[in-house]
Write an enzyme that holds these catalytic residues in place. Sequence first.
Site, PDB file in Angstrom:
ATOM      1  N   HIS A 124      -4.920  -3.767  -2.304  1.00 30.82           N
ATOM      2  CA  HIS A 124      -4.957  -2.800  -3.372  1.00 30.82           C
ATOM      3  C   HIS A 124      -4.752  -3.516  -4.844  1.00 30.82           C
ATOM      4  CE1 HIS A 124      -4.612   0.645  -0.959  1.00 30.82           C
ATOM      5  NE2 HIS A 124      -3.730  -0.198  -0.176  1.00 30.82           N
ATOM      6  N   SER A 133       0.856  -1.299  -0.042  1.00 32.90           N
ATOM      7  CA  SER A 133       0.057   0.009   0.113  1.00 32.90           C
ATOM      8  C   SER A 133       0.829   1.481  -0.007  1.00 32.90           C
ATOM      9  CB  SER A 133      -0.871   0.058   1.271  1.00 32.90           C
ATOM     10  OG  SER A 133      -0.125  -0.241   2.251  1.00 32.90           O
ATOM     11  N   LYS A 189     -11.903  -0.307  -1.477  1.00 33.74           N
ATOM     12  CA  LYS A 189     -10.980   0.616  -2.434  1.00 33.74           C
ATOM     13  C   LYS A 189     -11.335   0.453  -3.940  1.00 33.74           C
ATOM     14  CE  LYS A 189      -7.247  -0.228   0.866  1.00 33.74           C
ATOM     15  NZ  LYS A 189      -7.239   0.699   1.575  1.00 33.74           N
TER      16      LYS A 189
HETATM   17  N1  PMP Z   1      -5.270  -4.409   4.180  1.00 36.58           N
HETATM   18  C1  PMP Z   1      -4.523  -3.675   3.327  1.00 36.58           C
HETATM   19  C2  PMP Z   1      -3.355  -4.257   2.636  1.00 36.58           C
HETATM   20  C3  PMP Z   1      -4.909  -2.098   3.272  1.00 36.58           C
HETATM   21  O1  PMP Z   1      -4.127  -1.294   2.552  1.00 36.58           O
HETATM   22  C4  PMP Z   1      -6.097  -1.843   3.756  1.00 36.58           C
HETATM   23  C5  PMP Z   1      -6.611  -0.571   3.945  1.00 36.58           C
HETATM   24  N2  PMP Z   1      -5.898   0.456   4.456  1.00 36.58           N
HETATM   25  C6  PMP Z   1      -6.802  -2.939   4.731  1.00 36.58           C
HETATM   26  C7  PMP Z   1      -6.214  -4.234   4.785  1.00 36.58           C
HETATM   27  C8  PMP Z   1      -7.863  -2.257   5.538  1.00 36.58           C
HETATM   28  O2  PMP Z   1      -8.978  -2.367   4.743  1.00 36.58           O
HETATM   29  P1  PMP Z   1     -10.528  -1.529   5.026  1.00 36.58           P
HETATM   30  O3  PMP Z   1     -10.183   0.032   4.802  1.00 36.58           O
HETATM   31  O4  PMP Z   1     -11.413  -2.146   4.104  1.00 36.58           O
HETATM   32  O5  PMP Z   1     -10.665  -1.805   6.384  1.00 36.58           O
END
Ligand code: PMP
Length: 400
Positions: A215, A187, A247
């Site tokens: 992502h 990310s 996302k």
């Molecule tokens: N896993 C990863 C790799 C992420 O980038 C994110 C988002 N920040 C999440 C999990 C969490 O997802 P959510 O926003 O749906 O809670």
Amino acid sequence: MTTLPRPVTLQGRLSAELQKLHDAGLHISPRVLEAPQRARTRILGREVVNLASNNYLGFADHPFVKERAIRAVQQWGAGAGAVRTIAGTLSIHEDLETQLAQFKHSGSALVLQSGFTTNQGVLGTLLQEGDLVVSDELNHASIIDGLRLARATKKVFRHKDMADLRRVLEENPCEGLILVITDGVFSMDGDIAPLGEMVSVAREFGAVTYVDDAHGSGVLGEQGRGTVHHFGLQNAPDVLQIGTLSKAWGVVGGYAAGPLELRDLLINRARPFLFSTGHPPAVVGALLAALELVQSDSGFMERLWANTRFFKAELKRLGFDTFGSETPITPVIFGEAEAAFAASRRLLERGVFAVGLGFPTVPRGLARIRNIVTAEHTRDDLELALLAYETVGREMGTIR
Ligand code: PMP
């Protein structure tokens, strides 16, 4: 009479903690969007090009997605009314899970409240004492927190370093379950996990590979099926696909896709699923629409990747360091946190919304602005952003 020690007051605790954040230069307060989540939005009363969202395909404010959310509310109501295991499972919840399992080519899928709680629920359920978890050092915070709930032995391997993964597996023989955990797309850097090699190494040790594809879904693989599909591993029984629906899918939620028994066990054991209310119908309706859109119109992914290639190539041509990113996540390195935050403020003054990230979110000395290009950006949007980058980069001495 003995006098009791005086406890810290609420105000005392709050002030002290906030002061620590201010002293470390780590205090943040979110920017507020005054218009919907789109490629152009409004902040502080002015229109800005938005390079800060995770709205890869532009679904967050897409008319078809909104329409289906409205229809779901009309048909099913505003709320689920209970946790899923008590009385909160509506048939559209199961429809979404069936669609997701088909999309991911997995035996089943279970939807949880968010990507964050999915990692907590799945890791908390799967792992027991005597198990081994080996996790990439740059994995997301929700994986790290999920692992805090697990009593397994936890080890970290160097980012994408397969020789180091092998070393850790060799040094930690285990008779329990072994999980190798990675983000599909990282990310902060926008690079892709070497899944082909990783799964081969994991298999040598009898380990299962757990891919958090927050992502990668909607971004990589045929019709956006994700990183596991990008590497042709969708039918592998020893690869689990975890992800978010917040996302590219533009709404909110998380999922775990794997064998039928995984879904069954999670329903019975995953604490966020068991003890927190299910998604409201609007969320589910919108997600069904998003899944339909990505499979029926390849234009979203084509525009996403055309924009990604153009923006990255132009930033590089201007002399910026995009840190080996391979996906729409495009970091621009500024060095120290102060420089990244200052660049973000200057970009905003020029009508570009892009957020600066510093330690501890990214390593010291690698503070950056993280740009995310979407399918919705027009060439005009990206050219305006590039012009602002060029001006700010020259003013700050980042480029010559
Ligand atoms: N896993 C990863 C790799 C992420 O980038 C994110 C988002 N920040 C999440 C999990 C969490 O997802 P959510 O926003 O749906 O809670």
